[in-house]
Scaffold this motif. Structure first.
Motif, PDB file in Angstrom:
ATOM      1  N   GLY A 272      41.480  58.356  50.104  1.00 61.00           N
ATOM      2  CA  GLY A 272      42.482  57.453  49.546  1.00 61.00           C
ATOM      3  C   GLY A 272      43.724  57.420  50.398  1.00 61.00           C
ATOM      4  O   GLY A 272      44.007  58.356  51.153  1.00 61.00           O
ATOM      5  N   LEU A 273      44.466  56.329  50.288  1.00 60.29           N
ATOM      6  CA  LEU A 273      45.677  56.174  51.086  1.00 60.29           C
ATOM      7  C   LEU A 273      46.721  55.436  50.261  1.00 60.29           C
ATOM      8  O   LEU A 273      46.444  54.368  49.710  1.00 60.29           O
ATOM      9  CB  LEU A 273      45.373  55.387  52.362  1.00 60.29           C
ATOM     10  CG  LEU A 273      46.485  55.300  53.406  1.00 60.29           C
ATOM     11  CD1 LEU A 273      46.751  56.676  54.009  1.00 60.29           C
ATOM     12  CD2 LEU A 273      46.105  54.318  54.507  1.00 60.29           C
ATOM     13  N   ILE A 274      47.910  56.007  50.141  1.00 61.67           N
ATOM     14  CA  ILE A 274      49.029  55.355  49.471  1.00 61.67           C
ATOM     15  C   ILE A 274      49.934  54.779  50.555  1.00 61.67           C
ATOM     16  O   ILE A 274      50.379  55.505  51.440  1.00 61.67           O
ATOM     17  CB  ILE A 274      49.805  56.347  48.589  1.00 61.67           C
ATOM     18  CG1 ILE A 274      48.879  56.943  47.525  1.00 61.67           C
ATOM     19  CG2 ILE A 274      50.994  55.666  47.927  1.00 61.67           C
ATOM     20  CD1 ILE A 274      49.528  58.022  46.692  1.00 61.67           C
ATOM     21  N   ALA A 275      50.189  53.486  50.483  1.00 62.82           N
ATOM     22  CA  ALA A 275      50.922  52.837  51.570  1.00 62.82           C
ATOM     23  C   ALA A 275      51.880  51.790  51.025  1.00 62.82           C
ATOM     24  O   ALA A 275      51.739  51.314  49.902  1.00 62.82           O
ATOM     25  CB  ALA A 275      49.945  52.187  52.555  1.00 62.82           C
ATOM     26  N   THR A 276      52.855  51.437  51.844  1.00 60.35           N
ATOM     27  CA  THR A 276      53.767  50.348  51.516  1.00 60.35           C
ATOM     28  C   THR A 276      53.119  49.027  51.913  1.00 60.35           C
ATOM     29  O   THR A 276      51.981  48.995  52.388  1.00 60.35           O
ATOM     30  CB  THR A 276      55.098  50.519  52.260  1.00 60.35           C
ATOM     31  OG1 THR A 276      54.842  50.513  53.674  1.00 60.35           O
ATOM     32  CG2 THR A 276      55.756  51.836  51.876  1.00 60.35           C
ATOM     33  N   GLU A 277      53.862  47.928  51.767  1.00 59.68           N
ATOM     34  CA  GLU A 277      53.297  46.617  52.059  1.00 59.68           C
ATOM     35  C   GLU A 277      52.981  46.425  53.539  1.00 59.68           C
ATOM     36  O   GLU A 277      52.264  45.495  53.900  1.00 59.68           O
ATOM     37  CB  GLU A 277      54.252  45.516  51.594  1.00 59.68           C
ATOM     38  CG  GLU A 277      54.291  45.356  50.082  1.00 59.68           C
ATOM     39  CD  GLU A 277      55.045  44.110  49.672  1.00 59.68           C
ATOM     40  OE1 GLU A 277      55.703  43.512  50.537  1.00 59.68           O
ATOM     41  OE2 GLU A 277      54.974  43.736  48.493  1.00 59.68           O
TER      42      GLU A 277
ATOM     43  N   VAL B 268      44.343  49.287  44.657  1.00 57.09           N
ATOM     44  CA  VAL B 268      45.222  49.301  43.491  1.00 57.09           C
ATOM     45  C   VAL B 268      46.581  48.763  43.926  1.00 57.09           C
ATOM     46  O   VAL B 268      47.231  49.348  44.793  1.00 57.09           O
ATOM     47  CB  VAL B 268      45.372  50.721  42.910  1.00 57.09           C
ATOM     48  CG1 VAL B 268      46.294  50.701  41.706  1.00 57.09           C
ATOM     49  CG2 VAL B 268      44.010  51.282  42.526  1.00 57.09           C
ATOM     50  N   LYS B 269      46.991  47.662  43.336  1.00 55.11           N
ATOM     51  CA  LYS B 269      48.271  47.046  43.688  1.00 55.11           C
ATOM     52  C   LYS B 269      49.331  47.488  42.682  1.00 55.11           C
ATOM     53  O   LYS B 269      49.109  47.415  41.477  1.00 55.11           O
ATOM     54  CB  LYS B 269      48.157  45.524  43.675  1.00 55.11           C
ATOM     55  CG  LYS B 269      47.031  44.980  44.545  1.00 55.11           C
ATOM     56  CD  LYS B 269      46.902  43.475  44.375  1.00 55.11           C
ATOM     57  CE  LYS B 269      45.710  42.934  45.126  1.00 55.11           C
ATOM     58  NZ  LYS B 269      45.554  41.471  44.950  1.00 55.11           N
ATOM     59  N   HIS B 270      50.475  47.907  43.185  1.00 54.73           N
ATOM     60  CA  HIS B 270      51.557  48.360  42.312  1.00 54.73           C
ATOM     61  C   HIS B 270      52.706  47.361  42.371  1.00 54.73           C
ATOM     62  O   HIS B 270      53.218  47.047  43.435  1.00 54.73           O
ATOM     63  CB  HIS B 270      52.056  49.739  42.743  1.00 54.73           C
ATOM     64  CG  HIS B 270      53.156  50.274  41.865  1.00 54.73           C
ATOM     65  ND1 HIS B 270      54.483  50.029  42.113  1.00 54.73           N
ATOM     66  CD2 HIS B 270      53.110  51.016  40.731  1.00 54.73           C
ATOM     67  CE1 HIS B 270      55.220  50.603  41.180  1.00 54.73           C
ATOM     68  NE2 HIS B 270      54.413  51.208  40.338  1.00 54.73           N
TER      69      HIS B 270
ATOM     70  N   ARG C 255      47.500  41.351  50.102  1.00 56.07           N
ATOM     71  CA  ARG C 255      47.246  42.728  49.677  1.00 56.07           C
ATOM     72  C   ARG C 255      45.762  42.970  49.442  1.00 56.07           C
ATOM     73  O   ARG C 255      45.270  44.074  49.627  1.00 56.07           O
ATOM     74  CB  ARG C 255      48.006  43.030  48.383  1.00 56.07           C
ATOM     75  CG  ARG C 255      49.480  43.314  48.549  1.00 56.07           C
ATOM     76  CD  ARG C 255      50.071  43.664  47.203  1.00 56.07           C
ATOM     77  NE  ARG C 255      51.473  44.042  47.295  1.00 56.07           N
ATOM     78  CZ  ARG C 255      52.176  44.470  46.250  1.00 56.07           C
ATOM     79  NH1 ARG C 255      51.608  44.570  45.064  1.00 56.07           N
ATOM     80  NH2 ARG C 255      53.447  44.798  46.389  1.00 56.07           N
TER      81      ARG C 255
END
Length: 256
Positions: free
Chosen positions: A20-25, A40-42, A54
Motif C-alpha cells: 500500500g502507498l499513501i500519497a498526495t495528489e 481509496v480517494k480522500h 485520481r
C-alpha cells in the motif's frame, strides 16, 4: 522526506514489495503502476477532471484550451464543473458511468474495468475483500472494547536499552579514530539523533539508506556510519526478542 526516499518507496510499490502507498495528489499525475486492486480517494477534488485523474484516467483536453487558444471561451460544461463535483460526490450510481456521461464518452472502454468492481457502488462490493483486516460495522458496534491500535513508536523500555547501545557504539567509534578524537563526539551522532533513532519502531529501518535519510545526513556520513548504526539497532532488537522468548518460556514452565 528526501527525493531519494520518495523514489525508493515508489520503486518498492511498483515491485510489489510494499502492498500500500499513501500519497498526495502529486501521485495522480504521471504515476503509472499496473495491477493496482484498490484506490481509496480522500476528500473532494475541485474539479471532476481531478477526480477522474485520481482513478487513473487522463485529464480532459479542454482544461488546457485556455493556454493554447487565447480566444477560447469556457463552455457550459466547464462552467458547471464545480456543481458536477458535488453531484459526483453524492451520486449512488457507478462512478465510471458518471464520468463517461460527463465527458460524453460513448466508447466501450469508458465503462470497462478489469477488476471485480470499478467503485464502491457496485452490488456486492465489500471493502474487507481488499483490506482483510477490516471488520464489519455490525461486529464493531457489538464490541465493547475499543479497536486495538498498534503502537506508533518503540516501547519506552526498549528505547532506553537501545539508546544505551547506540551511545556505547558512538563512544567506542569516537575513541578508536585518532582524527575523530579531536572533534566532539556528537559529530558522529548527537544525543537528539540517538533519541530519535531509539524511538522509531524496528521495522522503520530496513537498509542503511533508511538511517541516513531519517537523520538527514550526507553521503559521507552514510558511507562511514549508516551500516554500523543499522547493525547496532538490529543486534539490540534480536537480543531483546531472544530475551522476551526466554522469559515467556520460563513463565510457561512455572505455570505447568
Amino acid at each position: 522526506m528526501s527525493t531519494h526516499y520518495l523514489e525508493k518507496m515508489i520503486e518498492l510499490f511498483r515491485a510489489g514489495e510494499i502492498s500500500g502507498l499513501i500519497a498526495t495528489e502529486c501521485a495522480s499525475n504521471g504515476f503509472d503502476v499496473r495491477f493496482i486492486r484498490l484506490i481509496v480517494k480522500h476528500g473532494v477534488t475541485k474539479t471532476v477532471a481531478e477526480d477522474d485523474q485520481r482513478g487513473g484516467r487522463e485529464k480532459w483536453a479542454y482544461e488546457n484550451l485556455a493556454e493554447t487558444d487565447p480566444d477560447h471561451k469556457p463552455s457550459k460544461k466547464e462552467q458547471r464543473t464545480e456543481k458536477e463535483v458535488i453531484s459526483l460526490a453524492s451520486t449512488k450510481d457507478c462512478h465510471r458511468g458518471f464520468l463517461a456521461r460527463h465527458n460524453n464518452d460513448t466508447t466501450s472502454s469508458a465503462t470497462s474495468f478489469t477488476c471485480s468492481n470499478c467503485c464502491d457502488h457496485h452490488p456486492g462490493f465489500n471493502l474487507s475483500h481488499y483490506l482483510p483486516g477490516l471488520k464489519d460495522s455490525d461486529s464493531d458496534a457489538e464490541s465493547d472494547s475499543p479497536p486495538h491500535k498498534p503502537p506508533r513508536y518503540r516501547p519506552l523500555r526498549a528505547r532506553a536499552t537501545l539508546e544505551d547501545a547506540i551511545h556505547s557504539w558512538t563512544k567506542m567509534t569516537h575513541q578508536e579514530d585518532p582524527i575523530l578524537k579531536t572533534f566532539p563526539r556528537d559529530w558522529i551522532l548527537s544525543d537528539n539523533a540517538i533519541s530519535r533513532l531509539a524511538r522509531e519502531k524496528a521495522q522503520f529501518f530496513q537498509i542503511p539508506r533508511d538511517v541516513t535519510d531519517f537523520l538527514e545526513e550526507d553521503n559521507d556520513w552514510h558511507s562511514r556510519y549508516a551500516l554500523e548504526v543499522l547493525t547496532v539497532v538490529r543486534v539490540h532488537d534480536m537480543a531483546r526478542r531472544k530475551t522476551t522468548r526466554t522469559r515467556r518460556s520460563s513463565d510457561d514452565s512455572e505455570e505447568e
